[in-house]
Design a protein around this motif. Structure first.
Motif, short mmCIF file in Angstrom:
data_model
loop_
_atom_site.label_atom_id
_atom_site.label_comp_id
_atom_site.label_asym_id
_atom_site.label_seq_id
_atom_site.Cartn_x
_atom_site.Cartn_y
_atom_site.Cartn_z
N VAL A 5 -14.19 3.89 48.97
CA VAL A 5 -14.08 3.41 49.89
C VAL A 5 -12.78 4.28 50.61
CG1 VAL A 5 -12.73 0.71 50.78
CG2 VAL A 5 -14.40 0.65 48.69
N ASP A 6 -12.06 4.15 50.52
CA ASP A 6 -11.16 5.07 50.95
C ASP A 6 -11.74 5.80 52.32
OD1 ASP A 6 -9.02 3.94 50.32
OD2 ASP A 6 -7.61 4.61 48.32
N TYR A 7 -12.06 7.15 51.27
CA TYR A 7 -13.07 7.88 52.11
C TYR A 7 -13.57 7.72 53.84
CZ TYR A 7 -16.47 11.55 53.31
OH TYR A 7 -16.88 12.03 54.13
N LEU A 8 -14.34 6.43 52.95
CA LEU A 8 -15.37 5.63 54.14
C LEU A 8 -14.44 5.68 55.07
CD1 LEU A 8 -18.16 3.63 52.33
CD2 LEU A 8 -18.29 5.79 52.94
N LEU A 9 -13.44 4.55 54.85
CA LEU A 9 -12.14 3.99 55.60
C LEU A 9 -11.86 4.88 56.78
CD1 LEU A 9 -10.79 0.91 54.05
CD2 LEU A 9 -12.06 1.04 54.98
N THR A 10 -11.92 6.55 56.49
CA THR A 10 -11.52 7.40 57.20
C THR A 10 -12.11 7.71 58.26
OG1 THR A 10 -12.51 9.18 56.15
CG2 THR A 10 -10.18 8.61 56.01
N GLY A 11 -13.60 6.69 58.28
CA GLY A 11 -15.21 7.76 58.95
C GLY A 11 -14.86 6.38 61.03
N ALA A 14 -17.47 1.95 63.57
CA ALA A 14 -18.34 1.91 63.11
C ALA A 14 -18.34 1.41 62.12
CB ALA A 14 -19.70 2.30 64.05
N ILE A 15 -17.89 2.09 61.04
CA ILE A 15 -18.04 2.35 59.42
C ILE A 15 -17.18 1.82 59.50
CG2 ILE A 15 -18.67 3.31 57.69
CD1 ILE A 15 -19.74 5.93 59.37
N ARG A 16 -16.15 2.30 60.24
CA ARG A 16 -14.53 1.54 58.81
C ARG A 16 -15.30 -0.90 58.41
NH1 ARG A 16 -11.13 5.08 62.09
NH2 ARG A 16 -10.96 3.01 63.48
N LEU A 20 -14.52 -2.82 54.95
CA LEU A 20 -13.93 -3.96 55.67
C LEU A 20 -14.38 -5.27 54.81
CD1 LEU A 20 -11.43 -2.70 58.07
CD2 LEU A 20 -10.97 -2.97 55.77
N ARG A 21 -16.07 -4.90 55.30
CA ARG A 21 -16.61 -6.85 55.17
C ARG A 21 -17.48 -6.69 53.57
NH1 ARG A 21 -21.37 -8.18 59.53
NH2 ARG A 21 -22.02 -6.44 57.64
N ARG A 35 -13.74 -4.37 64.22
CA ARG A 35 -14.97 -4.93 64.63
C ARG A 35 -14.42 -4.38 66.50
NH1 ARG A 35 -19.77 -9.58 64.87
NH2 ARG A 35 -20.79 -7.81 65.40
N ALA A 36 -13.73 -4.41 66.72
CA ALA A 36 -13.64 -5.38 68.23
C ALA A 36 -13.39 -3.39 68.79
CB ALA A 36 -12.11 -5.56 68.49
N ARG A 37 -12.74 -2.60 67.98
CA ARG A 37 -13.04 -0.87 68.49
C ARG A 37 -14.10 -0.66 68.70
NH1 ARG A 37 -8.54 -1.69 64.63
NH2 ARG A 37 -6.30 -1.57 65.32
N VAL A 38 -15.20 -0.96 68.05
CA VAL A 38 -16.63 -0.30 68.49
C VAL A 38 -17.08 -0.50 69.47
CG1 VAL A 38 -18.63 -0.45 68.01
CG2 VAL A 38 -17.58 -0.85 66.05
#
Length: 314
Positions: A5-11, A14-16, A20-21, A35-38
């Motif tokens: 999860v920590d690795y995925l959150l460095t993406g 659109a992925i992050r 989280l959800r 999500r707003a950052r997308v």
């Protein structure tokens, strides 16, 4: 799991936000700003910036303006149809000003090369219409005409097939998953409709009675590529796309998905990630960093883990 999860959150955002959800059980207040950052950062912002003033991406609706229409099987992922599909997969907030502007330009200006209709009126092929209906539902557009066309083109076996108008002919995996995603998204947006629900359930049975990847008649796998993970999915079918659909459509689980789930589980690497096994070839507007065939993929890992989380929780 925490390390993955920590690795995925460095993406990318659109992925992050989906991590989280779907994997981190973050609160809505934590998910919303990510999500707003997308719309303003990363791949989402870059794709939005590629839209022209006439509403189109790369000068075309289904195919870019530079593609020779005499080449019917040439795949390119740069035109409006697949750009909208990608923005929905990124999770661009439909209520954001950026989404509202982009979708309004498409709604009011973009027409299909095939029949000259406005984009959210649809064209003829179920695989194309299914994606357009998913997009229309996601971005809260009036796509009822597309839903009606999909209902009218369902085959007798419950599936759909883009290349066969005879209702007695077999459906295809590819067309059926596109149509199902569209019908389910439209049903969620427009409310229950008995005809639509019945068609969707028949389509789901088409896939389930085949175990998601085998021929009904022989049990043979018709194309090994449907057992390979891919992302973005475009119009192609694979077991991960099907399982991600049934995760939402049948949260209570259907045991006919079990073999496909275990096949997916077997693909997990020792570090907890999943590879992108099948990159659908064709020009793209830009490369998504780190998403290369044969290598671990954040997109595939996110989607695979949320499928396994659904399955194992039940």
């Amino acid at each position: 799991m925490d390390a993955v999860v920590d690795y995925l959150l460095t993406g990318d955002p659109a992925i992050r936000w989906q991590v989280l959800r779907d994997l981190a059980d973050a609160s809505p207040d934590e998910v919303a700003p990510e999500r707003a950052r997308v719309a303003t950062e990363g791949w989402g912002a870059r794709l939005l910036a590629e839209q022209a003033a006439d509403g189109r991406w790369d000068g075309g609706t289904y195919r870019p303006g530079w593609v020779d229409e005499s080449r019917p099987f040439f795949d390119a992922w740069t035109a409006t149809h697949f750009s909208l599909q990608t923005l929905a997969e990124f999770g661009l907030d439909p209520a954001s000003p950026e989404a509202q502007r982009a979708v309004a330009l498409v709604r009011d200006n973009v027409r299909w090369e095939y029949n000259g209709e406005l984009y959210f009126q649809g064209e003829a092929e179920p695989c194309i219409n299914g994606i357009a209906l998913t997009t229309g539902a996601y971005f809260a557009q009036d796509a009822a005409a597309i839903a009606a066309t999909i209902l009218a083109t369902q085959h007798d076996d419950g599936g759909w097939n883009c290349w066969e108008e005879d209702a007695a002919a077999p459906g295809s995996f590819h067309s059926t998953i596109c149509a199902l995603e569209g019908l389910r998204a439209w049903e969620q947006r427009s409310g229950a409709d008995p005809e639509l629900t019945a068609a969707r359930l028949r389509g789901e049975e088409f896939l389930l009675e085949r175990g998601l990847f085998r021929r009904k008649s022989t049990g043979v796998i018709p194309d090994l590529r449907i057992t390979l993970t891919s992302s973005p999915v475009r119009w192609f079918y694979d077991i991960l796309r099907a399982l991600d659909y049934f995760r939402l459509a049948r949260p209570e689980r259907d045991e006919r998905c079990a073999e496909a789930v275990e096949l997916l589980r077997s693909k997990r690497l020792e570090n907890g990630l999943f590879r992108l096994e099948n990159d659908h070839a064709g020009p793209t507007l830009f490369s998504m960093d780190g998403e290369h065939e044969g290598f671990p993929s954040r997109w595939v890992t996110l989607r695979a883990l949320r499928v396994l989380r659904w399955w194992d929780a039940a």
